[in-house]
Scaffold this active site. Structure first.
Site, short mmCIF file in Angstrom:
data_model
loop_
_atom_site.label_atom_id
_atom_site.label_comp_id
_atom_site.label_asym_id
_atom_site.label_seq_id
_atom_site.Cartn_x
_atom_site.Cartn_y
_atom_site.Cartn_z
N SER A 291 -9.77 1.54 3.17
CA SER A 291 -8.88 2.47 2.31
C SER A 291 -7.71 1.52 1.48
CB SER A 291 -8.02 3.34 3.14
OG SER A 291 -7.27 2.79 4.05
N LYS B 134 0.71 -1.00 0.10
CA LYS B 134 -0.08 0.02 0.04
C LYS B 134 1.26 1.34 0.04
CE LYS B 134 -3.88 1.82 2.74
NZ LYS B 134 -5.03 1.43 3.96
N SER C 182 -10.37 -1.28 6.88
CA SER C 182 -9.48 -0.87 5.82
C SER C 182 -8.77 -1.96 5.14
CB SER C 182 -8.57 0.16 6.03
OG SER C 182 -9.21 1.49 6.24
#
Lengths: 485, 479
Positions: free
Chosen positions: A142, A67, A166
């Site tokens: 996210s 990420k 997330s």
């Protein structure tokens, strides 16, 4: 050759037998990443193959993605925000370093909701992340890019971060496994902080066993993170097939009561969930219904927002363009910072910062912030009380399939139909509980996940039980576009 | 007349190997931006790791200032934007400071004054800024250096008291070995809050704050100037404005900014640092390491050893000299001779050679032995001093010197008698003067001769007695 459906274990065997090279796996992943660029999964795709391993490990030579909120020395790291669009870190996050040392090969940095603050995957500075199962739908956030890239079969695993859900929510919408272990099990050093007391490092993969393999590599005490746990000296992979006979699970009656929902899709999810419970019972799990005061359940989302916005306001106060990031001109120092932040953040982020600032103000702190901390404690106490009797809590990871991308979704408007059902996974962040989402069923070709949460420090048991649940459900190693879903 | 009410906030940088929350070295340097870790720059993803040594030193200082300590260490965030604060927040202590409700007794013009300490907490220093005409530079060397802040109650009543407090507080830091506390390096600096109230009134006046004053003399100047300035305003029946002022190089204070509202720092508990429990055993072990402080030593020297205020003050002021003196006096059987040796010979040598007590070549225990020899009359005071100076010059142990040069006093009566007989045999004229003329002046002559012959080793008093007897014997023999 198609490596999309291979597990890490299978890929490793092929590497060991020289049926494929690590560089070929990397190139395949790189090609896939480029060919799916319209999905916005990646902020940065790495084109040069680089591998380094001190010793042979189960992930030596395996491609993966990170990420874009993990610090990677020399590699652009934007947190999907304009204020960091040109930021190149000078140091490595612990999790990245451990993966590098284990020989895993970084394929790219994945898109997230700006600064990891959001659950839709629609707020990155590089655009909306689309669900590889259906381009009209979101993947959730996210950790949107990491979920999508694993769901699309680009890489067998990807690292994410989880502050509310997330990892575990986009895992549900992507039909992949998403796991965040106990708070402190994996070092947060180098993870761009959103809400420090809730932030967890975790990962996506396409089966529970792969999740155990990667967790075994990246877990462990880190002197650079004071909240990191002592080593548990367990190999999760070794225990993954342990017997679960007599293990007790509960689900929360107030969340999976079919009667309270009008939406047919939600009802379908709940029926499927209940059917799964029956199957699990047959396989040796003891499953009971537990009741929790609705007031507590309804407080989960506001408490999450209050605490996370407050901490985020402070955590992101370093983004001024002074030390690093995009500097903007101004007539004095204050104006430089003011302009950098005004131009560098999207409206949604500014809204959260204003909220956080308001929550922390002297006159509001007691009522908003400190009360939220108290309610957080009450919720955790209640779950821990149940954990005295039960080994885990099991619930649907989402009410239904991934939502269509609409303006309401993008602006974080709450869906009043299923506020609790959609937000209960933040419980695991409140208490630091290990929590995993895995695919439960497909509805019109779109996945819906089930979530299992266990006691603090019992990561091994959670993976062990999740493995059994995966076996019972029978969905694994699926990627978007498979015919049989 | 007005009553002056002063409260001080003193910042002192702690001396530690590394910074408060990072592994960058905590060193003073003129080269900018070399002692910097990622944590000190507030880069995204960094996490603080608490410096154990800084906590130890902060707790120790809090104890020495008679504060009560918390049951656990925890930190809070103080949030505000400023370019010298890279994270956008400072890690400090609000909820549970390292110490609360303490005091420090100080001496002001010979009288003991108790300055109440509201709290002592541990925090991190900011980076330092250098402003130029159209740009500013940031030096992160100072960013993250451990800092203790000591906040007094508003109980100080004059510039004199404030300066005495600061001097004594600095001595506490030095005695505890927690900081070098050099104000010229900005290691110790102070904010002054001052207000004036009508004599006999209970109502506090309007507070004026003066920030970041380094030199103690500037503190004195600033307070004296403010007392004068505020008195004049009040005399005119006007009101003092609540504001922050700075001190100029001319010793006057100038308005910096008017205080409209207090800044809301939005404090909350630092989530990246778990609470660290403090066991009673750990706290006790720190307490044991606290040495006796200046004022106690000052009083002890007067009460136990009968030192004058002046001598007690000179010795108690510097911990290392005081420790040295303590060893001498505790191991000597004569405290006044011990005092004499330390204050005259030792201190004057330090001055003369411009060296510290650590560099002084003669060990305290050796001086203690030397003073005991003087006390036991094994050697004369004069002789002892001469040996000491020789030991300093040759960087040798004075006790070894005594042995080497056979400088020990001759106290053996037979030995002395033999020497005296020989001296008299060699000086028949002086013997005759006594025997025939009864001239007692020859006593001193013979003592002198004996000392000369024995290189001053002979015990002069014993020698005199033996000389008297021997002369008397020769007189009766001669008859």
């Amino acid at each position: 050759m198609d490596y999309k459906h291979k597990s890490i274990k299978e890929l490793k065997e092929m590497l060991d037998k020289n049926e494929v090279t690590s560089e070929e796996l990397f190139k395949e992943a790189n090609t896939l990443a480029h060919s799916t660029e319209e999905g916005n999964y990646f902020v940065t795709i790495i084109d040069k193959y680089r591998k380094r391993a001190k010793e042979d490990t189960l992930i030596n030579g395996i491609p993966y993605a990170l990420k874009d909120n993990f610090s990677t020395s020399g590699i652009l790291t934007t947190a999907s925000s304009n204020i960091l669009k040109d930021y190149v870190p000078v140091y490595d996050a612990t999790v990245y370093k451990r993966l590098k040392d284990a020989g895993a090969v970084l394929v790219g940095k994945t898109t997230l909701d700006e600064l990891a603050m959001g659950g839709t995957g629609t707020t990155a500075h590089t655009g909306i992340v689309f669900n590889p199962h259906d381009k009209k739908r979101l993947i959730g956030g996210s950790s949107a890019g990491s979920a999508a890239a694993v769901a699309a079969g680009i890489i067998p695993f990807a690292i994410g971060s989880d502050t509310g859900d997330s990892i575990r929510k986009p895992a549900s919408f992507g039909g992949v496994v998403g796991f965040k272990p106990t708070y402190g099990r994996i070092s947060r050093y180098g993870l761009f902080a959103f809400a420090s007391s809730l932030d967890h490092v975790g990962l996506f993969s396409r089966n529970v066993e792969d999740t155990a393999i990667v967790t075994d590599i990246i877990k462990g005490n880190d002197p650079k993170d004071m909240t990191s746990l002592k080593d548990d000296n367990l190999c999760y992979l070794e225990h993954i097939h342990d017997s679960i006979k007599g293990r007790k699970l509960f689900y929360i009656k107030e969340i999976v009561d079919e009667e309270i929902y009008q939406d047919e899709d939600i009802k379908k999810t709940i029926r499927t969930f209940k059917e799964l419970m029956e199957k699990l019972k047959k396989e040796g799990f003891l499953i009971e219904e537990a009741s929790i005061d609705e007031k507590l359940l309804k407080a989960i989302y506001p408490v999450y927002m209050t605490i996370s916005c407050a901490e985020a306001t402070s955590n992101n106060a370093n983004l001024t363009g002074i030390q690093f990031g995009s500097r903007k001109d101004g007539k004095d120092i204050n104006e430089v910072m003011f302009n950098a932040r005004t131009l560098g953040f999207s409206e949604l982020i500014k809204r959260r910062f204003v909220l956080g600032s308001y929550i922390l103000q002297k006159e509001n702190q007691e009522k908003l912030f400190l009360n939220s901390l108290r309610v957080r404690r009450l919720i955790v106490d209640k779950i821990n009380e149940l954990f005295k009797e039960f080994d885990g809590m099991i619930l649907p990871a989402s009410g239904s399939v991934a939502p269509l991308i609409t303006d309401d979704v993008k602006s974080e408007k709450l869906d009043p139909k299923a506020t609790v059902l959609e937000n209960h996974m933040a419980i695991a962040n409140f208490g630091g509980f290990p929590s995993i989402t895995l695919p439960m069923y497909y509805h019109n070709g779109l996945p819906v996940g089930v979530n299992l949460t266990g006691r603090v420090r019992e990561d091994s048991l959670v993976l062990n039980m999740a493995q059994k649940i995966e076996d019972v459900i029978g969905i694994k190693n699926k990627v978007a576009g498979d015919d049989d879903v | 007349m007005y009553k002056v009410v002063i409260g001080l906030e003193v910042h002192c940088e702690l001396e530690t190997k590394s910074k408060n929350f990072s592994s960058a070295p905590n060193l003073f340097t003129m080269t900018p931006n070399i002692n910097v870790a990622t944590v000190d720059l507030g880069l995204p993803g960094i996490l603080p790791v608490v410096n154990r040594e800084a906590c130890y030193k902060a707790l120790k200082t809090a104890m020495a200032l008679n504060c009560s300590n918390p049951s656990e260490i925890m930190f809070d965030r103080k949030n505000y934007f400023y370019p010298d604060l890279p994270k956008g927040y400072q890690i400090t202590q609000v909820t549970k400071p390292m110490g609360v409700n303490g005091y420090l007794d100080i001496l002001v013009n010979g009288k003991t004054k108790r300055v109440l300490i509201h709290q002592l907490h541990l925090e991190e220093d900011t980076a330092s800024l250098e402003h130029n005409s159209n740009f500013s530079l940031i030096d992160y060397n100072r960013s993250g250096i451990p800092l203790i802040e000591i906040v007094t109650e508003p109980c100080i009543e004059s510039a004199e008291e404030a300066v005495c407090f600061l001097e004594d507080l600095r001595d506490v830091f030095l005695f505890l070995d927690v900081s070098e506390a050099k104000s010229n390096y900005g290691q110790m600096r102070c904010d002054v809050n001052i207000s004036l109230m009508k004599e006999g009134s209970n109502e506090l006046g309007t507070k004026v704050e003066m920030k970041n004053i380094n030199a103690f003399n500037s503190v004195r100047d600033a307070i004296e100037y403010e007392i004068k300035r505020q008195s004049e305003i009040l005399d005119k029946g006007e009101k003092v404005v609540q504001e922050t002022r700075r001190i100029g190089e001319d010793g006057k204070t100038y308005s910096m900014r008017k205080k409209v509202d207090a800044v809301d720092y939005k404090y909350f508990v630092e989530p990246n640092i778990p609470k660290i429990p403090l066991s009673k055993e750990y706290l006790d072990s720190i307490r044991k390491e606290i040495p006796m402080l200046k004022l106690e030593r000052y009083k002890l020297y007067q009460e136990k050893y009968g030192l004058s205020e002046y001598d007690a003050g000179v010795l108690a002021k510097d911990k290392k000299i005081s420790d040295y003196f303590n060893i001498v006096v505790e191991n000597s059987n004569d405290s006044s001779i011990a005092l004499n040796f330390v204050t005259t010979s030792v201190l004057s040598t330090l001055n003369k050679l411009s060296i510290t007590i650590d560099e002084f070549p003669v060990k305290a225990l050796s001086i203690a032995k030397l003073t005991s020899l003087v006390h036991d009359k094994k050697i004369s005071l004069d002789h002892g001093k001469k040996i000491l100076y020789k030991a300093i010059k040759e960087e040798k142990d004075p006790i070894d010197l005594i042995k080497e040069d056979h400088l020990e006093q001759i106290n053996d009566e037979d030995k002395l008698l033999n020497i005296i007989k020989e001296v008299m045999d060699n000086n028949p004229e002086q013997v005759r003067q006594y025997v025939e003329d009864g001239n007692t002046f020859v006593y001193n002559y013979f003592v002198g001769q004996v000392m000369k012959t024995t290189k001053r080793q002979a015990n002069p008093n014993m020698s005199l007695e033996i000389i008297k007897k021997e002369l008397e014997r020769r007189k009766s023999d001669g008859k």
